[in-house]
Design a protein around this motif. Structure first.
Motif, PDB file in Angstrom:
ATOM      1  N   GLN A  58       0.818  -1.216   0.000  1.00  0.00           N
ATOM      2  CA  GLN A  58       0.000   0.000   0.000  1.00  0.00           C
ATOM      3  C   GLN A  58       0.851   1.265   0.000  1.00  0.00           C
ATOM      4  N   ILE A  59       2.026   1.195   0.599  1.00  0.00           N
ATOM      5  CA  ILE A  59       2.891   2.368   0.737  1.00  0.00           C
ATOM      6  C   ILE A  59       4.211   2.111   0.023  1.00  0.00           C
ATOM      7  N   GLY A  60       4.559   3.006  -0.883  1.00  0.00           N
ATOM      8  CA  GLY A  60       5.815   2.881  -1.620  1.00  0.00           C
ATOM      9  C   GLY A  60       6.561   4.198  -1.604  1.00  0.00           C
ATOM     10  N   ALA A  61       7.678   4.250  -2.303  1.00  0.00           N
ATOM     11  CA  ALA A  61       8.503   5.453  -2.335  1.00  0.00           C
ATOM     12  C   ALA A  61       9.063   5.656  -3.731  1.00  0.00           C
ATOM     13  N   ALA A  62       9.330   6.913  -4.059  1.00  0.00           N
ATOM     14  CA  ALA A  62       9.930   7.261  -5.349  1.00  0.00           C
ATOM     15  C   ALA A  62      10.954   8.364  -5.131  1.00  0.00           C
ATOM     16  N   ARG A  63      12.008   8.318  -5.923  1.00  0.00           N
ATOM     17  CA  ARG A  63      13.084   9.294  -5.792  1.00  0.00           C
ATOM     18  C   ARG A  63      12.812  10.513  -6.663  1.00  0.00           C
ATOM     19  N   ALA A  64      12.906  11.704  -6.079  1.00  0.00           N
ATOM     20  CA  ALA A  64      12.795  12.949  -6.834  1.00  0.00           C
ATOM     21  C   ALA A  64      13.345  14.077  -5.983  1.00  0.00           C
ATOM     22  N   ASP A  65      13.708  15.167  -6.650  1.00  0.00           N
ATOM     23  CA  ASP A  65      14.218  16.353  -5.968  1.00  0.00           C
ATOM     24  C   ASP A  65      13.521  17.550  -6.585  1.00  0.00           C
ATOM     25  N   ILE A  66      12.843  18.360  -5.767  1.00  0.00           N
ATOM     26  CA  ILE A  66      12.094  19.494  -6.320  1.00  0.00           C
ATOM     27  C   ILE A  66      13.015  20.514  -6.979  1.00  0.00           C
ATOM     28  N   ARG A  67      14.301  20.450  -6.702  1.00  0.00           N
ATOM     29  CA  ARG A  67      15.253  21.352  -7.362  1.00  0.00           C
ATOM     30  C   ARG A  67      15.597  20.875  -8.764  1.00  0.00           C
ATOM     31  N   SER A  68      15.152  19.674  -9.105  1.00  0.00           N
ATOM     32  CA  SER A  68      15.361  19.103 -10.436  1.00  0.00           C
ATOM     33  C   SER A  68      13.999  18.691 -10.988  1.00  0.00           C
ATOM     34  N   PRO A  69      13.267  19.643 -11.595  1.00  0.00           N
ATOM     35  CA  PRO A  69      11.869  19.402 -11.982  1.00  0.00           C
ATOM     36  C   PRO A  69      11.629  18.141 -12.809  1.00  0.00           C
ATOM     37  N   ARG A  70      12.577  17.767 -13.668  1.00  0.00           N
ATOM     38  CA  ARG A  70      12.365  16.593 -14.519  1.00  0.00           C
ATOM     39  C   ARG A  70      12.222  15.313 -13.709  1.00  0.00           C
ATOM     40  N   THR A  71      12.771  15.289 -12.480  1.00  0.00           N
ATOM     41  CA  THR A  71      12.664  14.079 -11.662  1.00  0.00           C
ATOM     42  C   THR A  71      11.264  13.902 -11.094  1.00  0.00           C
ATOM     43  N   LEU A  72      10.476  14.961 -11.103  1.00  0.00           N
ATOM     44  CA  LEU A  72       9.155  14.904 -10.478  1.00  0.00           C
ATOM     45  C   LEU A  72       8.122  14.188 -11.336  1.00  0.00           C
TER      46      LEU A  72
END
Length: 211
Positions: A51-65
């Motif tokens: 039910q709960i997962g995680a994803a890698r992203a950094d708001i300083r790098s918009p393409r990762t979002l």
């Protein structure tokens, strides 16, 4: 199948933990979006298997979002800083970062966006913090017009940094330290904040807000 998928950006910390628990209890699938998904592993037991997962992203790098938010019915942005240490600036995080999350949420066609701001948000604020928070609100509304802006006060709970640090000072000191005696706080309990954000999300999806 449950209500859907919520992506909680910056969700690995104190407020994110309460939000994860509230949304999971309501049947949502939860994706914690953060710079280091390993920091979200402690949240998985708050929900059922898968039910709960995680994803890698950094708001300083918009393409990762974009891949991190893909498929989300709702997105919540919790990312914020209280000082400009570690090479992170208020404008970078609170304004440009908030805009990046809102643009990504719109791009992946999320149906609801909740942006956690602060009661000090004001373009005329004497502090860079307050000005950056206001700039973030404006950018979020431009990128995602139906976004809900939540202006939170100081948040307290079992794992918060402020009241627990203050309690530590009290325990270690023979006298009670007085910090900014003219400053008034109206703190909010983290579980109440989480339940309010859950309710706002449900109302957004039902078309009951933003008309």
């Amino acid at each position: 199948s449950g209500p859907g998928l919520v992506a909680i950006v910056g969700g690995a910390g104190f407020i994110g933990s309460a939000l994860t628990e509230a949304f999971a209890a309501a049947g949502w699938r939860v994706r914690i979006v953060c710079r280091n998904p390993a920091h979200a592993m402690h949240l998985k037991p708050l929900g059922d298997l898968g039910q709960i997962g995680a994803a890698r992203a950094d708001i300083r790098s918009p393409r990762t979002l974009l891949p991190a938010l893909a498929g989300a019915d709702a997105a919540i942005n919790l990312v914020g800083i209280l000082d400009e240490k570690g090479g992170q600036g208020f404008s970078e995080i609170h304004a440009r970062g908030a805009e990046a999350v809102a643009r990504a949420a719109a791009h992946v066609s999320a149906r609801a966006l909740i942006h956690l701001s602060a009661i000090g948000a004001d373009p005329n604020s004497p502090s860079a913090y307050g000005k950056s928070k206001a700039a973030g609100e404006s950018a979020v509304r431009s990128a995602f017009p139906n976004a809900a802006i939540v202006r939170s006060s100081l948040v307290f709970g079992p794992e918060d940094s402020f009241t627990n640090r203050f309690a530590g000072l009290l325990a270690a000191s023979p006298a009670v330290p007085v910090i900014a005696p003219d400053t008034r706080f109206q703190p909010v309990f983290v579980v109440d904040l989480a339940n309010a954000i859950l309710a706002i999300t449900q109302r957004l999806l039902a078309g009951e807000l933003g008309r």
